[in-house]
Design a protein around this motif. Structure first.
Motif, PDB file in Angstrom:
ATOM      1  N   UNK A  57       0.831  -1.208   0.000  1.00 46.44           N
ATOM      2  CA  UNK A  57       0.000   0.000   0.000  1.00 46.44           C
ATOM      3  C   UNK A  57       0.861   1.251   0.000  1.00 46.44           C
ATOM      4  N   UNK A  58       1.954   1.231   0.777  1.00 42.21           N
ATOM      5  CA  UNK A  58       2.842   2.390   0.800  1.00 42.21           C
ATOM      6  C   UNK A  58       3.542   2.562  -0.540  1.00 42.21           C
ATOM      7  N   UNK A  59       3.984   1.471  -1.143  1.00 46.22           N
ATOM      8  CA  UNK A  59       4.637   1.574  -2.452  1.00 46.22           C
ATOM      9  C   UNK A  59       3.680   2.163  -3.482  1.00 46.22           C
ATOM     10  N   UNK A  60       2.449   1.700  -3.462  1.00 45.54           N
ATOM     11  CA  UNK A  60       1.436   2.239  -4.369  1.00 45.54           C
ATOM     12  C   UNK A  60       1.233   3.729  -4.125  1.00 45.54           C
ATOM     13  N   UNK A  61       1.246   4.129  -2.864  1.00 45.21           N
ATOM     14  CA  UNK A  61       1.050   5.540  -2.515  1.00 45.21           C
ATOM     15  C   UNK A  61       2.160   6.408  -3.076  1.00 45.21           C
ATOM     16  N   UNK A  62       3.408   6.000  -2.864  1.00 47.07           N
ATOM     17  CA  UNK A  62       4.547   6.798  -3.339  1.00 47.07           C
ATOM     18  C   UNK A  62       4.558   6.851  -4.861  1.00 47.07           C
ATOM     19  N   UNK A  63       4.197   5.750  -5.496  1.00 46.60           N
ATOM     20  CA  UNK A  63       4.117   5.747  -6.966  1.00 46.60           C
ATOM     21  C   UNK A  63       3.030   6.711  -7.448  1.00 46.60           C
ATOM     22  N   UNK A  64       1.882   6.697  -6.785  1.00 45.82           N
ATOM     23  CA  UNK A  64       0.782   7.582  -7.161  1.00 45.82           C
ATOM     24  C   UNK A  64       1.150   9.049  -6.913  1.00 45.82           C
ATOM     25  N   UNK A  65       1.927   9.310  -5.871  1.00 48.62           N
ATOM     26  CA  UNK A  65       2.395  10.684  -5.639  1.00 48.62           C
ATOM     27  C   UNK A  65       3.206  11.175  -6.827  1.00 48.62           C
ATOM     28  N   UNK A  66       4.102  10.331  -7.308  1.00 46.27           N
ATOM     29  CA  UNK A  66       4.917  10.710  -8.467  1.00 46.27           C
ATOM     30  C   UNK A  66       4.049  10.925  -9.695  1.00 46.27           C
ATOM     31  N   UNK A 104      -0.560   9.270   1.895  1.00 45.92           N
ATOM     32  CA  UNK A 104       0.292  10.295   1.307  1.00 45.92           C
ATOM     33  C   UNK A 104       0.618  11.428   2.271  1.00 45.92           C
ATOM     34  N   UNK A 105      -0.284  11.699   3.213  1.00 46.29           N
ATOM     35  CA  UNK A 105      -0.090  12.843   4.105  1.00 46.29           C
ATOM     36  C   UNK A 105       1.103  12.637   5.034  1.00 46.29           C
ATOM     37  N   UNK A 106       1.273  11.422   5.544  1.00 48.98           N
ATOM     38  CA  UNK A 106       2.407  11.158   6.429  1.00 48.98           C
ATOM     39  C   UNK A 106       3.721  11.198   5.659  1.00 48.98           C
ATOM     40  N   UNK A 107       3.698  10.718   4.408  1.00 47.20           N
ATOM     41  CA  UNK A 107       4.908  10.747   3.583  1.00 47.20           C
ATOM     42  C   UNK A 107       5.312  12.183   3.282  1.00 47.20           C
ATOM     43  N   UNK A 108       4.362  12.998   2.865  1.00 49.64           N
ATOM     44  CA  UNK A 108       4.653  14.385   2.513  1.00 49.64           C
ATOM     45  C   UNK A 108       5.126  15.185   3.718  1.00 49.64           C
ATOM     46  N   UNK A 109       4.495  14.959   4.881  1.00 48.60           N
ATOM     47  CA  UNK A 109       4.926  15.710   6.069  1.00 48.60           C
ATOM     48  C   UNK A 109       6.318  15.283   6.509  1.00 48.60           C
ATOM     49  N   UNK A 110       6.604  13.987   6.476  1.00 47.46           N
ATOM     50  CA  UNK A 110       7.934  13.520   6.846  1.00 47.46           C
ATOM     51  C   UNK A 110       8.989  14.107   5.922  1.00 47.46           C
ATOM     52  N   UNK A 167       9.901  12.956  -4.455  1.00 45.69           N
ATOM     53  CA  UNK A 167       9.953  11.710  -3.692  1.00 45.69           C
ATOM     54  C   UNK A 167       9.961  10.554  -4.687  1.00 45.69           C
ATOM     55  N   UNK A 168      11.005   9.757  -4.648  1.00 40.79           N
ATOM     56  CA  UNK A 168      11.203   8.674  -5.607  1.00 40.79           C
ATOM     57  C   UNK A 168      11.074   7.323  -4.917  1.00 40.79           C
ATOM     58  N   UNK A 169      10.304   6.414  -5.500  1.00 40.88           N
ATOM     59  CA  UNK A 169      10.168   5.050  -4.986  1.00 40.88           C
ATOM     60  C   UNK A 169      11.439   4.303  -5.362  1.00 40.88           C
ATOM     61  N   UNK A 170      12.398   4.330  -4.465  1.00 40.64           N
ATOM     62  CA  UNK A 170      13.784   3.967  -4.797  1.00 40.64           C
ATOM     63  C   UNK A 170      14.141   2.519  -4.490  1.00 40.64           C
ATOM     64  N   UNK A 171      13.764   2.015  -3.291  1.00 41.45           N
ATOM     65  CA  UNK A 171      14.282   0.709  -2.891  1.00 41.45           C
ATOM     66  C   UNK A 171      13.293  -0.042  -2.016  1.00 41.45           C
ATOM     67  N   UNK A 172      13.420  -1.382  -2.029  1.00 37.50           N
ATOM     68  CA  UNK A 172      12.686  -2.244  -1.118  1.00 37.50           C
ATOM     69  C   UNK A 172      13.625  -3.344  -0.655  1.00 37.50           C
ATOM     70  N   UNK A 199       5.479  -3.175  -8.095  1.00 40.14           N
ATOM     71  CA  UNK A 199       5.163  -1.781  -7.770  1.00 40.14           C
ATOM     72  C   UNK A 199       6.071  -0.758  -8.456  1.00 40.14           C
ATOM     73  N   UNK A 200       7.020  -1.202  -9.254  1.00 39.39           N
ATOM     74  CA  UNK A 200       7.876  -0.269  -9.962  1.00 39.39           C
ATOM     75  C   UNK A 200       8.940   0.369  -9.088  1.00 39.39           C
ATOM     76  N   UNK A 201       9.503  -0.394  -8.166  1.00 40.93           N
ATOM     77  CA  UNK A 201      10.584   0.095  -7.307  1.00 40.93           C
ATOM     78  C   UNK A 201      11.906  -0.068  -8.049  1.00 40.93           C
ATOM     79  N   UNK A 202      12.770   0.933  -7.928  1.00 43.25           N
ATOM     80  CA  UNK A 202      14.008   0.918  -8.710  1.00 43.25           C
ATOM     81  C   UNK A 202      14.971  -0.185  -8.297  1.00 43.25           C
ATOM     82  N   UNK A 203      15.141  -0.399  -6.983  1.00 44.93           N
ATOM     83  CA  UNK A 203      16.134  -1.357  -6.503  1.00 44.93           C
ATOM     84  C   UNK A 203      15.506  -2.342  -5.525  1.00 44.93           C
TER      85      UNK A 203
END
Length: 329
Positions: A14-23, A280-286, A30-35, A50-54
């Motif tokens: 769910x978090x990966x989907x969120x960061x991808x949707x933010x982009x 998305x709100x917690x990601x953006x605030x962090x 904010x880049x979905x960089x690694x898992x 989920x389209x994570x780079x690494x």
């Protein structure tokens, strides 16, 4: 800012989907960089989905990547303490899923360690960051229901078939998984309670399956809370005043506010603003706080995280629920 996910379970998805949707919605910083997972094929499958780079087959390997900035911890409650410290030791900022740790002692030690390392750590309890929190406060401030003095809230899901929910070694049970939302809902409205009482039902392994919690304040206010992992509930929260009451649909991710007068007539209804997933709100605030050089987020300051853990420690002591992993600090 390069975003990494530690753990590859469903909530990590769910978090990966969120960061991808933010982009995809135009947020380019904010880049979905690694898992990372405990084995490489699992991490690779997650990255492909989920389209994570690494993808990394160990947590340490991901954290050693100098390009990584912010890590979302999506492992079971039992492992949060050690994983927060592991991220901080590598100089990575942390967004840690609730419950933050298994007890207040772990929370305090993890936060002190992170502060010494100069990294931001914040608890990812999404309802603290969402705009509906302020909308509830605004409606109450308008006095439509008069003076509020009673809250009821429930959050129950039939999830006792999931191993992590019923295993004391993984800090399972209703309180840390769903009861934490009822506590946050009540205290976001009334502030820290003066007294707390709890009882529960348990499974054969000593883990709480249904919780009944009563919070009281010295001025006469009270909150009656229910949490459970064996049944489905309506998940609603109600705030009662001397002129009416309001109903919050789904305290786990508020979707609407319905306001009624003392004669039970609907006088106002507000809907949740359009959201991606609600995470998305917690990601953006962090991310914003990291850019500003802060070590905590204003929506969930460290003192509130520790307080909620202290409250849950108190409730678990009353219920007779303990975890083997509490000795990991």
């Amino acid at each position: 800012m390069n975003f990494g996910i530690l753990g590859a379970g469903s909530i990590a998805g769910t978090m990966a989907q969120t960061v991808r949707m933010l982009a995809e919605s135009g947020c380019k910083d904010i880049t979905l960089y690694a898992v990372s997972a405990r084995d490489l094929p699992r991490a690779q499958a997650f990255a492909a989905q989920y389209g994570v780079q690494k993808a990394f087959g160990s947590y340490e390997e991901m954290l050693a990547d100098p390009a990584l900035d912010l890590v979302y911890i999506a492992t079971p409650h039992s492992h949060h303490y050690q994983h927060i410290k592991l991220c901080a030791a590598h100089g990575k900022h942390v967004l840690c899923e609730k419950a933050f740790t298994v007890n207040a002692r772990q929370a305090e030690k993890a936060l002190r360690y992170a502060e010494a390392q100069g990294v931001l750590v914040t608890e990812a309890i999404w309802t603290r960051y969402q705009p509906m929190r302020q909308m509830i406060r605004q409606v109450l401030g308008e006095g439509l229901i008069g003076t509020p003095s009673l809250i009821t809230a429930n959050l129950c899901y039939p999830v006792s078939d999931r191993p992590r929910i019923v295993d004391p070694a993984l800090a399972g049970g209703a309180l840390l998984d769903v009861g934490v939302y009822t506590l946050n809902f009540a205290e976001m409205v009334f502030g820290p309670a003066d007294e707390a009482q709890a009882s529960c039902t348990k499974n054969e392994r000593g883990v709480d399956m249904t919780d009944q919690i009563v919070l009281t304040w010295k001025d006469g206010r009270a909150a009656h809370l229910t949490a459970g992992v064996t049944v489905a509930s309506d998940r609603n929260g109600c705030i009662y005043g001397d002129r009416g009451y309001l109903v919050v649909e789904n305290i786990n991710n508020p979707q609407s506010i319905s306001v009624y007068d003392a004669d039970h007539r609907l006088i106002r209804q507000l809907s949740c603003p359009a959201q991606l997933t609600g995470y998305e709100y917690e990601v953006l605030e962090a991310a914003q706080c990291i850019r500003e050089g802060k070590l905590e987020c204003p929506s969930m300051p460290h003192r509130e995280t520790v307080h909620i853990m202290e409250l849950m420690d108190q409730l678990r002591a009353q219920m007779g629920v303990a975890y083997p992993c509490e000795g990991l600090d």
